[in-house]
Motif scaffolding. Sequence first.
Motif, PDB file in Angstrom:
ATOM      1  N   VAL A  86       0.839  -1.202   0.000  1.00 33.48           N
ATOM      2  CA  VAL A  86       0.000   0.000   0.000  1.00 33.48           C
ATOM      3  C   VAL A  86       0.872   1.249   0.000  1.00 33.48           C
ATOM      4  O   VAL A  86       0.588   2.226  -0.707  1.00 33.48           O
ATOM      5  CB  VAL A  86      -0.957  -0.017   1.210  1.00 33.48           C
ATOM      6  N   ASN A  87       1.954   1.241   0.773  1.00 38.11           N
ATOM      7  CA  ASN A  87       2.879   2.377   0.768  1.00 38.11           C
ATOM      8  C   ASN A  87       3.489   2.574  -0.614  1.00 38.11           C
ATOM      9  O   ASN A  87       3.648   3.710  -1.086  1.00 38.11           O
ATOM     10  CB  ASN A  87       3.989   2.163   1.804  1.00 38.11           C
ATOM     11  N   PHE A  88       3.840   1.466  -1.260  1.00 35.17           N
ATOM     12  CA  PHE A  88       4.392   1.527  -2.616  1.00 35.17           C
ATOM     13  C   PHE A  88       3.392   2.179  -3.573  1.00 35.17           C
ATOM     14  O   PHE A  88       3.756   3.037  -4.385  1.00 35.17           O
ATOM     15  CB  PHE A  88       4.748   0.116  -3.085  1.00 35.17           C
ATOM     16  N   CYS A  89       2.122   1.796  -3.468  1.00 35.21           N
ATOM     17  CA  CYS A  89       1.092   2.382  -4.334  1.00 35.21           C
ATOM     18  C   CYS A  89       0.938   3.874  -4.067  1.00 35.21           C
ATOM     19  O   CYS A  89       0.800   4.680  -5.000  1.00 35.21           O
ATOM     20  CB  CYS A  89      -0.242   1.670  -4.118  1.00 35.21           C
ATOM     21  N   ASN A  90       0.961   4.257  -2.785  1.00 36.06           N
ATOM     22  CA  ASN A  90       0.806   5.670  -2.438  1.00 36.06           C
ATOM     23  C   ASN A  90       1.977   6.513  -2.935  1.00 36.06           C
ATOM     24  O   ASN A  90       1.825   7.712  -3.198  1.00 36.06           O
ATOM     25  CB  ASN A  90       0.662   5.820  -0.925  1.00 36.06           C
ATOM     26  N   GLN A  91       3.134   5.890  -3.075  1.00 40.75           N
ATOM     27  CA  GLN A  91       4.307   6.601  -3.577  1.00 40.75           C
ATOM     28  C   GLN A  91       4.332   6.673  -5.101  1.00 40.75           C
ATOM     29  O   GLN A  91       5.175   7.370  -5.671  1.00 40.75           O
ATOM     30  CB  GLN A  91       5.581   5.919  -3.070  1.00 40.75           C
ATOM     31  N   ASN A  92       3.418   5.950  -5.739  1.00 42.22           N
ATOM     32  CA  ASN A  92       3.396   5.903  -7.204  1.00 42.22           C
ATOM     33  C   ASN A  92       2.020   6.284  -7.747  1.00 42.22           C
ATOM     34  O   ASN A  92       1.540   5.706  -8.723  1.00 42.22           O
ATOM     35  CB  ASN A  92       3.788   4.505  -7.687  1.00 42.22           C
ATOM     36  N   THR A  93       1.399   7.260  -7.116  1.00 43.26           N
ATOM     37  CA  THR A  93       0.052   7.660  -7.523  1.00 43.26           C
ATOM     38  C   THR A  93       0.019   8.303  -8.904  1.00 43.26           C
ATOM     39  O   THR A  93      -1.040   8.357  -9.534  1.00 43.26           O
ATOM     40  CB  THR A  93      -0.551   8.635  -6.497  1.00 43.26           C
ATOM     41  N   GLN A  94       1.156   8.796  -9.389  1.00 46.68           N
ATOM     42  CA  GLN A  94       1.189   9.426 -10.709  1.00 46.68           C
ATOM     43  C   GLN A  94       1.465   8.420 -11.825  1.00 46.68           C
ATOM     44  O   GLN A  94       1.468   8.784 -13.003  1.00 46.68           O
ATOM     45  CB  GLN A  94       2.264  10.524 -10.733  1.00 46.68           C
ATOM     46  N   SER A  95       1.677   7.172 -11.459  1.00 45.63           N
ATOM     47  CA  SER A  95       1.960   6.152 -12.464  1.00 45.63           C
ATOM     48  C   SER A  95       0.719   5.865 -13.299  1.00 45.63           C
ATOM     49  O   SER A  95      -0.409   5.916 -12.806  1.00 45.63           O
ATOM     50  CB  SER A  95       2.431   4.859 -11.784  1.00 45.63           C
ATOM     51  N   ILE A  96       0.923   5.559 -14.579  1.00 46.63           N
ATOM     52  CA  ILE A  96      -0.205   5.174 -15.430  1.00 46.63           C
ATOM     53  C   ILE A  96      -0.621   3.732 -15.161  1.00 46.63           C
ATOM     54  O   ILE A  96      -1.684   3.297 -15.601  1.00 46.63           O
ATOM     55  CB  ILE A  96       0.137   5.346 -16.921  1.00 46.63           C
ATOM     56  N   TRP A  97       0.211   2.989 -14.431  1.00 41.68           N
ATOM     57  CA  TRP A  97      -0.080   1.598 -14.137  1.00 41.68           C
ATOM     58  C   TRP A  97      -0.975   1.495 -12.906  1.00 41.68           C
ATOM     59  O   TRP A  97      -0.917   2.317 -11.998  1.00 41.68           O
ATOM     60  CB  TRP A  97       1.213   0.821 -13.895  1.00 41.68           C
ATOM     61  N   GLN A  98      -1.793   0.463 -12.878  1.00 44.94           N
ATOM     62  CA  GLN A  98      -2.621   0.160 -11.714  1.00 44.94           C
ATOM     63  C   GLN A  98      -2.066  -1.103 -11.067  1.00 44.94           C
ATOM     64  O   GLN A  98      -1.719  -2.062 -11.759  1.00 44.94           O
ATOM     65  CB  GLN A  98      -4.073  -0.060 -12.137  1.00 44.94           C
ATOM     66  N   PHE A  99      -1.984  -1.106  -9.736  1.00 48.55           N
ATOM     67  CA  PHE A  99      -1.303  -2.189  -9.040  1.00 48.55           C
ATOM     68  C   PHE A  99      -2.261  -3.016  -8.193  1.00 48.55           C
ATOM     69  O   PHE A  99      -3.163  -2.479  -7.543  1.00 48.55           O
ATOM     70  CB  PHE A  99      -0.198  -1.627  -8.136  1.00 48.55           C
ATOM     71  N   GLU A 100      -2.030  -4.323  -8.201  1.00 50.10           N
ATOM     72  CA  GLU A 100      -2.708  -5.247  -7.303  1.00 50.10           C
ATOM     73  C   GLU A 100      -1.653  -6.149  -6.665  1.00 50.10           C
ATOM     74  O   GLU A 100      -0.530  -6.269  -7.173  1.00 50.10           O
ATOM     75  CB  GLU A 100      -3.732  -6.107  -8.044  1.00 50.10           C
ATOM     76  N   LEU A 101      -2.027  -6.781  -5.558  1.00 50.87           N
ATOM     77  CA  LEU A 101      -1.147  -7.733  -4.889  1.00 50.87           C
ATOM     78  C   LEU A 101      -1.858  -9.069  -4.836  1.00 50.87           C
ATOM     79  O   LEU A 101      -2.952  -9.180  -4.268  1.00 50.87           O
ATOM     80  CB  LEU A 101      -0.812  -7.258  -3.471  1.00 50.87           C
ATOM     81  N   SER A 102      -1.259 -10.089  -5.437  1.00 55.90           N
ATOM     82  CA  SER A 102      -1.891 -11.403  -5.465  1.00 55.90           C
ATOM     83  C   SER A 102      -1.774 -12.069  -4.100  1.00 55.90           C
ATOM     84  O   SER A 102      -0.912 -11.706  -3.288  1.00 55.90           O
ATOM     85  CB  SER A 102      -1.232 -12.285  -6.527  1.00 55.90           C
ATOM     86  N   PRO A 103      -2.623 -13.064  -3.806  1.00 55.29           N
ATOM     87  CA  PRO A 103      -2.496 -13.794  -2.534  1.00 55.29           C
ATOM     88  C   PRO A 103      -1.149 -14.490  -2.386  1.00 55.29           C
ATOM     89  O   PRO A 103      -0.725 -14.793  -1.271  1.00 55.29           O
ATOM     90  CB  PRO A 103      -3.640 -14.814  -2.600  1.00 55.29           C
ATOM     91  N   ASP A 104      -0.459 -14.728  -3.514  1.00 52.47           N
ATOM     92  CA  ASP A 104       0.859 -15.361  -3.479  1.00 52.47           C
ATOM     93  C   ASP A 104       1.982 -14.364  -3.238  1.00 52.47           C
ATOM     94  O   ASP A 104       3.151 -14.744  -3.202  1.00 52.47           O
ATOM     95  CB  ASP A 104       1.120 -16.105  -4.792  1.00 52.47           C
TER      96      ASP A 104
END
Length: 212
Positions: A36-54
């Motif tokens: 979640v911290n990684f996503c918050n640091q990359n809010t300007q990225s054109i990519w959308q991020f998810e984290l798999s259960p693995d």
Amino acid sequence: MTTATKTRIWQDNALVIDPRHLGITASGRELEKLFVNFCNQNTQSIWQFELSPDGEIIAMPPVHYPSDDQEGETFGRLLFWTDDNGGQARNSNSSFLMPNGGVLVPDASWTSQEKWDAHPHVPGDANPFCPDFVVEIRSTSDNLAPLQAKMRLYLENGALLGWLIDPANRQVYVYRAGQNEPERLDNPVTLSGEDVLTGFVFEVARWIFDRN
């Protein structure tokens, strides 16, 4: 670099990244917090991020026409219904922390107000539950199998109803809690919110399949 830490590309053009490639060595709930911290640091990225259960980070490219239009139409109709009937509707800007692990981002979702109020909400964090209702819309670059696996994850984590909409084939897979397999609808005109979103009728032919 070992094979385990290499970035690989799914057939649907999503990047699958081992967190160690980004210097993240945690696991479990600690990994989810760092993600979640990684996503918050990359809010300007054109990519959308998810984290798999693995524990793999999935970076998905931005959607383009007509997928963006289809997502917007679906969320808009869901939001209109929510305004009159209650609960919380969210679009693909909202992420959800799954009880069994992972952070997923539905194209559209709805959560009952009771469930919403039962969980704390921290600004910048993923919502700490699975929505009651989820929608995923297959784009032209998506393979069906990863989306079907994602729909099963929603059900395993508490979703009651889900629609996997496949515009190219004019099909919808309806996932219901307590059912082992989804129901496939061929060329449906409308979809029902059933007893989860009582009275919600989505004109999938008009708003998705035949929309120009």
